[in-house]
Design a protein around this motif. Structure first.
Motif, PDB file in Angstrom:
ATOM      1  N   GLN A   1     -10.079   5.922   3.698  1.00  0.00           N
ATOM      2  CA  GLN A   1      -8.700   5.693   4.117  1.00  0.00           C
ATOM      3  C   GLN A   1      -8.515   4.342   4.814  1.00  0.00           C
ATOM      4  OE1 GLN A   1      -5.867   7.724   3.832  1.00  0.00           O
ATOM      5  NE2 GLN A   1      -7.034   9.055   2.452  1.00  0.00           N
ATOM      6  N   ALA A   2      -9.523   3.874   5.499  1.00  0.00           N
ATOM      7  CA  ALA A   2      -9.371   2.674   6.328  1.00  0.00           C
ATOM      8  C   ALA A   2      -8.924   1.442   5.525  1.00  0.00           C
ATOM      9  CB  ALA A   2     -10.673   2.392   7.079  1.00  0.00           C
ATOM     10  N   PRO A   3      -9.516   1.135   4.367  1.00  0.00           N
ATOM     11  CA  PRO A   3      -9.042  -0.039   3.607  1.00  0.00           C
ATOM     12  C   PRO A   3      -7.588   0.080   3.176  1.00  0.00           C
ATOM     13  CG  PRO A   3     -11.200   0.644   2.832  1.00  0.00           C
ATOM     14  CD  PRO A   3     -10.711   1.726   3.727  1.00  0.00           C
ATOM     15  N   LEU A   4      -7.136   1.308   2.876  1.00  0.00           N
ATOM     16  CA  LEU A   4      -5.732   1.494   2.482  1.00  0.00           C
ATOM     17  C   LEU A   4      -4.806   1.307   3.681  1.00  0.00           C
ATOM     18  CD1 LEU A   4      -6.279   4.638   0.226  1.00  0.00           C
ATOM     19  CD2 LEU A   4      -6.077   2.258  -0.513  1.00  0.00           C
ATOM     20  N   ASP A   5      -5.238   1.825   4.846  1.00  0.00           N
ATOM     21  CA  ASP A   5      -4.450   1.617   6.057  1.00  0.00           C
ATOM     22  C   ASP A   5      -4.348   0.134   6.397  1.00  0.00           C
ATOM     23  OD1 ASP A   5      -4.040   4.340   6.364  1.00  0.00           O
ATOM     24  OD2 ASP A   5      -5.827   4.614   7.602  1.00  0.00           O
ATOM     25  N   ARG A   6      -5.420  -0.588   6.178  1.00  0.00           N
ATOM     26  CA  ARG A   6      -5.394  -2.032   6.444  1.00  0.00           C
ATOM     27  C   ARG A   6      -4.371  -2.731   5.558  1.00  0.00           C
ATOM     28  NH1 ARG A   6      -7.708  -6.314   3.800  1.00  0.00           N
ATOM     29  NH2 ARG A   6      -8.117  -8.191   5.062  1.00  0.00           N
ATOM     30  N   GLN A   7      -4.339  -2.369   4.277  1.00  0.00           N
ATOM     31  CA  GLN A   7      -3.377  -2.992   3.374  1.00  0.00           C
ATOM     32  C   GLN A   7      -1.942  -2.677   3.789  1.00  0.00           C
ATOM     33  OE1 GLN A   7      -3.939  -5.096   0.848  1.00  0.00           O
ATOM     34  NE2 GLN A   7      -6.154  -5.057   1.183  1.00  0.00           N
ATOM     35  N   LEU A   8      -1.679  -1.441   4.171  1.00  0.00           N
ATOM     36  CA  LEU A   8      -0.329  -1.082   4.610  1.00  0.00           C
ATOM     37  C   LEU A   8       0.061  -1.836   5.882  1.00  0.00           C
ATOM     38  CD1 LEU A   8      -0.209   2.768   3.943  1.00  0.00           C
ATOM     39  CD2 LEU A   8       1.261   1.027   2.922  1.00  0.00           C
ATOM     40  N   ARG A   9      -0.884  -1.961   6.796  1.00  0.00           N
ATOM     41  CA  ARG A   9      -0.599  -2.666   8.047  1.00  0.00           C
ATOM     42  C   ARG A   9      -0.299  -4.140   7.797  1.00  0.00           C
ATOM     43  NH1 ARG A   9      -4.947  -1.595  10.099  1.00  0.00           N
ATOM     44  NH2 ARG A   9      -6.065  -3.589   9.945  1.00  0.00           N
ATOM     45  N   LEU A  10      -1.115  -4.786   6.973  1.00  0.00           N
ATOM     46  CA  LEU A  10      -0.899  -6.201   6.679  1.00  0.00           C
ATOM     47  C   LEU A  10       0.372  -6.413   5.865  1.00  0.00           C
ATOM     48  CD1 LEU A  10      -4.555  -7.296   5.814  1.00  0.00           C
ATOM     49  CD2 LEU A  10      -3.271  -7.758   7.908  1.00  0.00           C
ATOM     50  N   LEU A  11       0.661  -5.494   4.931  1.00  0.00           N
ATOM     51  CA  LEU A  11       1.883  -5.611   4.141  1.00  0.00           C
ATOM     52  C   LEU A  11       3.124  -5.478   5.031  1.00  0.00           C
ATOM     53  CD1 LEU A  11       3.264  -5.832   1.377  1.00  0.00           C
ATOM     54  CD2 LEU A  11       3.038  -3.347   1.160  1.00  0.00           C
ATOM     55  N   THR A  12       3.088  -4.529   5.961  1.00  0.00           N
ATOM     56  CA  THR A  12       4.220  -4.349   6.871  1.00  0.00           C
ATOM     57  C   THR A  12       4.442  -5.590   7.728  1.00  0.00           C
ATOM     58  OG1 THR A  12       3.806  -1.957   6.933  1.00  0.00           O
ATOM     59  CG2 THR A  12       5.153  -2.894   8.704  1.00  0.00           C
ATOM     60  N   ALA A  13       3.353  -6.157   8.246  1.00  0.00           N
ATOM     61  CA  ALA A  13       3.483  -7.363   9.073  1.00  0.00           C
ATOM     62  C   ALA A  13       4.003  -8.535   8.259  1.00  0.00           C
ATOM     63  CB  ALA A  13       2.126  -7.700   9.695  1.00  0.00           C
ATOM     64  N   ALA A  14       3.547  -8.671   7.015  1.00  0.00           N
ATOM     65  CA  ALA A  14       3.999  -9.788   6.180  1.00  0.00           C
ATOM     66  C   ALA A  14       5.472  -9.648   5.828  1.00  0.00           C
ATOM     67  CB  ALA A  14       3.158  -9.852   4.909  1.00  0.00           C
ATOM     68  N   VAL A  15       5.933  -8.437   5.553  1.00  0.00           N
ATOM     69  CA  VAL A  15       7.347  -8.230   5.227  1.00  0.00           C
ATOM     70  C   VAL A  15       8.220  -8.522   6.437  1.00  0.00           C
ATOM     71  CG1 VAL A  15       9.041  -6.465   4.617  1.00  0.00           C
ATOM     72  CG2 VAL A  15       6.899  -6.620   3.342  1.00  0.00           C
ATOM     73  N   HIS A  16       7.776  -8.134   7.624  1.00  0.00           N
ATOM     74  CA  HIS A  16       8.552  -8.438   8.832  1.00  0.00           C
ATOM     75  C   HIS A  16       8.658  -9.941   9.051  1.00  0.00           C
ATOM     76  CE1 HIS A  16       8.241  -4.148   9.983  1.00  0.00           C
ATOM     77  NE2 HIS A  16       9.273  -4.419  10.770  1.00  0.00           N
ATOM     78  N   ARG A  17       7.619 -10.684   8.695  1.00  0.00           N
ATOM     79  CA  ARG A  17       7.691 -12.143   8.842  1.00  0.00           C
ATOM     80  C   ARG A  17       8.592 -12.771   7.784  1.00  0.00           C
ATOM     81  NH1 ARG A  17       2.050 -11.492   9.560  1.00  0.00           N
ATOM     82  NH2 ARG A  17       1.712 -12.180   7.405  1.00  0.00           N
ATOM     83  N   ALA A  18       8.704 -12.134   6.618  1.00  0.00           N
ATOM     84  CA  ALA A  18       9.457 -12.736   5.510  1.00  0.00           C
ATOM     85  C   ALA A  18      10.954 -12.480   5.597  1.00  0.00           C
ATOM     86  CB  ALA A  18       8.924 -12.209   4.180  1.00  0.00           C
ATOM     87  N   TYR A  19      11.371 -11.392   6.237  1.00  0.00           N
ATOM     88  CA  TYR A  19      12.792 -11.037   6.270  1.00  0.00           C
ATOM     89  C   TYR A  19      13.279 -10.966   7.714  1.00  0.00           C
ATOM     90  CZ  TYR A  19      11.799  -9.586   1.467  1.00  0.00           C
ATOM     91  OH  TYR A  19      11.404  -9.563   0.152  1.00  0.00           O
TER      92      TYR A  19
END
Length: 450
Positions: free
Chosen positions: A389-407
């Protein structure tokens, strides 16, 4: 100096080798025609060559076909040059124009055309008459060779048009130049790999296939442990470490023992090295190709996120298959259970990062891509065991942070992070809710928080 200039012209010009081939064809057919006249056109009977009318028809077909094939070869060569200039580098054109196989193919087709035309002029009569039999046999032989060469040329052109083919074309020539420019043999290895317990690669290339059963058997006979240094699919320079040899259980105190019982050539021969990666034993290469397609599709000037979604569909499917399966082991044992071969293999986290890292970084500003990534990650979290689960959680966390920076707008952020298997088309925020049993108040398709 004149000889040097001539050699340079031969190597760098496209026209000289074909011209020499055509001249050679003219000389050869003149000799065969002289031989036919000298023998009174009786060396080869008409039962073999056919009547003069048949021979004229055959040679006319040969001449027409050769003119078409020569045009085809020249067209394909120009297309390859244009693609190389546009996609790779204009400085690679010289290497393509001096490609010896293309020059010989053009020369063979031109020589066959000349032989057919000159032989055709020598035929007399229709049903009865004279046919230059030896020259006819020469025309048939050259035509057969031209057909074989055509197939080989198409294969050769296809290989050359690949990125790896162009890179190898330049790399191999430069390597040969380096090798031939120095008469001295390469010096001995230095550093940590100079202890004699290393099997070097015989030639440069990508690891395509490993004969693990053969390596285990060889290591068992020498009572040692072989460590495969590169990962399957890696590029290995010529002479770089391919294996490290470690003492086995019976030679714990004898460091030099394993090497003395192994032949480096026999061990290196059990590893197949090719010009580029293939799918034979390298499933990660399939993911690599899909990621390349996805990343290229959302880059400028293509801007095609729908193609990226199609790649993500397949990446999602491949990771779903891997999520519930044990990954290949890195240790290989002999029949006695002793470890004889060890190698590095890609972990679950490696597969997840390979599939999603680059697409996540490149597609943050595309709502279709982020929504499809969210859908894939949430689905994978539903099937992956707890230790994955940890690698998937990492991807979700990084994706969420990147989207917050983009919009800047919170509504855009929420929309971009809504799972959607079609990018924008099947998410909970763009589809109608399905109600089952109004009395029970069960509703499907409602938006799931988070």
């Amino acid at each position: 100096m004149p000889l040097t200039r001539f050699v340079h012209a031969v190597r760098s010009s496209l026209w000289l080798v074909p011209l020499l081939c055509v001249l050679a064809g003219v000389l050869v057919v003149l000799c065969t025609l002289w031989l036919d006249r000298r023998s009174g056109y009786t060396l080869v009977p008409l039962s073999v060559t056919g009547t003069p009318s048949d021979a004229q028809t055959t040679l006319s077909v040969f001449a027409t076909a050769m003119a078409s094939l020569t045009s085809l070869v020249l067209t394909v060569t120009l297309v390859v040059v244009q693609l190389a200039m546009g996609q790779f580098s204009p400085r690679i054109v010289g290497a393509l124009l001096s490609d010896r196989f293309s020059q010989l193919a053009i020369g063979l087709f031109g020589a066959t055309f000349v032989v057919a035309v000159l032989t055709l002029r020598e035929i007399r009569g229709s049903d009865t008459g004279t046919v230059p039999g030896v020259s006819m046999l020469l025309s048939h032989l050259l035509m057969a060779a031209s057909l074989v060469t055509l197939v080989l040329f198409v294969h050769h052109s296809g290989q050359t048009m690949r990125a790896s083919g162009l890179i190898d074309l330049v790399g191999d020539r430069t390597r040969d130049l380096i090798t031939s420019s120095s008469s001295a043999s390469p010096g001995p290895a230095t550093g940590p790999d100079a202890d004699g317990n290393v099997v070097p690669a015989r030639e440069p290339g990508n690891i395509v296939r490993v004969d693990r059963a053969g390596l285990v058997a060889a290591a068992r006979r020498a009572d040692c442990v072989l460590e495969l240094v590169p990962v399957v699919g890696d590029f290995v320079p010529g002479g770089a470490p391919l294996f490290r040899v470690h003492p086995g259980p019976g030679q714990a105190q004898d460091v030099a023992g394993p090497v003395s019982l192994l032949r480096a050539e026999d061990i290196a021969r059990l590893v197949l090295v090719g010009p580029e990666r293939v799918h034979a034993e390298d499933p990660s290469y399939g993911l690599r190709k899909l990621v390349d397609i996805a990343e290229r599709s959302i880059a400028q000037p293509f801007d095609d996120p729908t193609t990226t979604l199609q790649s993500l569909h397949r990446l999602h499917d491949l990771l779903r298959q891997l999520a519930v399966r044990p990954l290949p082991p890195g240790e290989h044992r002999d029949p006695d259970g002793v470890v004889r071969l060890v190698e590095r293999t890609l972990s679950w986290e490696g597969y997840v990062r390979l599939a999603f890292d680059e697409i996540r970084l490149a597609g943050t500003t595309s709502p279709q891509v982020t929504r499809r990534l969210c859908a894939a990650l949430h689905d994978l979290k539903g099937v992956a065991p707890p230790d994955r689960q940890a690698p998937l959680d990492r991807q979700l966390r990084l994706l969420t942070a990147a989207v917050h920076r983009a919009y800047d707008d919170e509504e855009d952020v929420t929309a971009a992070l809504t799972p959607d298997a079609e990018g924008i088309g099947s998410g909970a925020d763009v589809t109608t809710a399905v109600r089952l049993g109004t009395s029970a108040g069960v509703r499907l398709g409602a938006r799931v928080p988070g």
